[in-house]
Design an enzyme around this catalytic site. Sequence first.
Site, PDB file in Angstrom:
ATOM      1  CG  ASN A   6      -1.779   1.221   1.341  1.00  0.00           C
ATOM      2  OD1 ASN A   6      -2.390   1.621   0.336  1.00  0.00           O
ATOM      3  ND2 ASN A   6      -1.884   1.831   2.515  1.00  0.00           N
ATOM      4  CG  HIS A  15      -0.549   6.094   4.720  1.00  0.00           C
ATOM      5  ND1 HIS A  15      -1.928   6.141   4.727  1.00  0.00           N
ATOM      6  CD2 HIS A  15      -0.139   6.866   5.753  1.00  0.00           C
ATOM      7  CE1 HIS A  15      -2.332   6.902   5.727  1.00  0.00           C
ATOM      8  NE2 HIS A  15      -1.272   7.354   6.367  1.00  0.00           N
ATOM      9  CB  SER A  69       5.180   5.137   4.186  1.00  0.00           C
ATOM     10  OG  SER A  69       5.550   6.192   5.047  1.00  0.00           O
ATOM     11  CG  ASP A 122      -2.803   3.373   6.794  1.00  0.00           C
ATOM     12  OD1 ASP A 122      -2.888   2.780   5.712  1.00  0.00           O
ATOM     13  OD2 ASP A 122      -3.540   4.328   7.107  1.00  0.00           O
TER      14      ASP A 122
HETATM   15  C1  GAR Z   1      -2.745   9.096  -2.642  1.00  0.00           C
HETATM   16  O1  GAR Z   1      -2.223  10.281  -2.074  1.00  0.00           O
HETATM   17  C2  GAR Z   1      -2.547   7.921  -1.714  1.00  0.00           C
HETATM   18  O2  GAR Z   1      -1.330   7.950  -1.004  1.00  0.00           O
HETATM   19  C3  GAR Z   1      -3.706   8.096  -0.773  1.00  0.00           C
HETATM   20  O3  GAR Z   1      -4.778   8.485  -1.597  1.00  0.00           O
HETATM   21  C4  GAR Z   1      -4.273   9.191  -2.731  1.00  0.00           C
HETATM   22  C5  GAR Z   1      -4.806   8.518  -3.966  1.00  0.00           C
HETATM   23  O4  GAR Z   1      -4.470   9.248  -5.113  1.00  0.00           O
HETATM   24  N1  GAR Z   1      -3.978   6.877  -0.081  1.00  0.00           N
HETATM   25  C6  GAR Z   1      -4.453   6.830   1.157  1.00  0.00           C
HETATM   26  O5  GAR Z   1      -4.716   7.817   1.806  1.00  0.00           O
HETATM   27  C7  GAR Z   1      -4.662   5.424   1.707  1.00  0.00           C
HETATM   28  N2  GAR Z   1      -4.674   5.431   3.130  1.00  0.00           N
HETATM   29  P1  GAR Z   1      -4.455   8.553  -6.530  1.00  0.00           P
HETATM   30  O6  GAR Z   1      -5.825   7.882  -6.698  1.00  0.00           O
HETATM   31  O7  GAR Z   1      -4.270   9.666  -7.495  1.00  0.00           O
HETATM   32  O8  GAR Z   1      -3.335   7.560  -6.553  1.00  0.00           O
END
Ligand code: GAR
Length: 199
Positions: free
Chosen positions: A109, A111, A138, A147
């Site tokens: 994942n 994060h 991360s 997480d």
């Molecule tokens: C990203 O910033 C990712 O790190 C976060 O959501 C966004 C998705 O953007 N993920 C989380 O918060 C998971 N806990 P994306 O759809 O453009 O990749």
Amino acid sequence: MPEKARVAVLISGRGSNMAALVYAAKRPDCPFEIALVASNDPDAAGLELARAEGIATFAHSHKGMKRAEFDALIDAEIRKAGADYVALAGYMRLLSPEFVGRWKGRMLNIHPSLLPKYKGLHTHERALEAGDSHGGCSVHIVTAELDDGPVLGQTQVAILPGDTADSLAARVLIAEHQLYSRTLADYVTRTAVKEAASG
Ligand code: GAR
């Protein structure tokens, strides 16, 4: 050239991290290929990009389904696609223990914080409120706790005077796109070497 690891990417929305993995996988020397992009939201913007790139997609709304039932559906699609790994990329669903268990050591994942700081949501707001000098991102192995699994890689992103959660998020996203593909590539390569050594 050894066979490439097959990765299923799970998204819930924009899918920019998924796109970064898709483009990284186009390099001939990339050790992984994208076998499937799946989403719990049929309207996720990222699905269109995946389709345009000729990647198999699967989308089904989780609404009205029990968590374990929905995860079993996604799991079946991932297996049908012949994936060896799952990469969560903005997949905003808590996962059932059964699903996590089935992909133990094979699900990563990304994060948007420097874990173990700021698990969960609103990571950038929390970094700014705390007066941190850096935010960041991360990549970690997914375990049953949210997480919480072992961190495989991190990138620090300096916080600028006047940063808002949005301006910081935009810079962290640039770092995310680089970190995820590199960390995933290293991880599948290391795992393949370990598996070859253990016969
Ligand atoms: C990203 O910033 C990712 O790190 C976060 O959501 C966004 C998705 O953007 N993920 C989380 O918060 C998971 N806990 P994306 O759809 O453009 O990749």
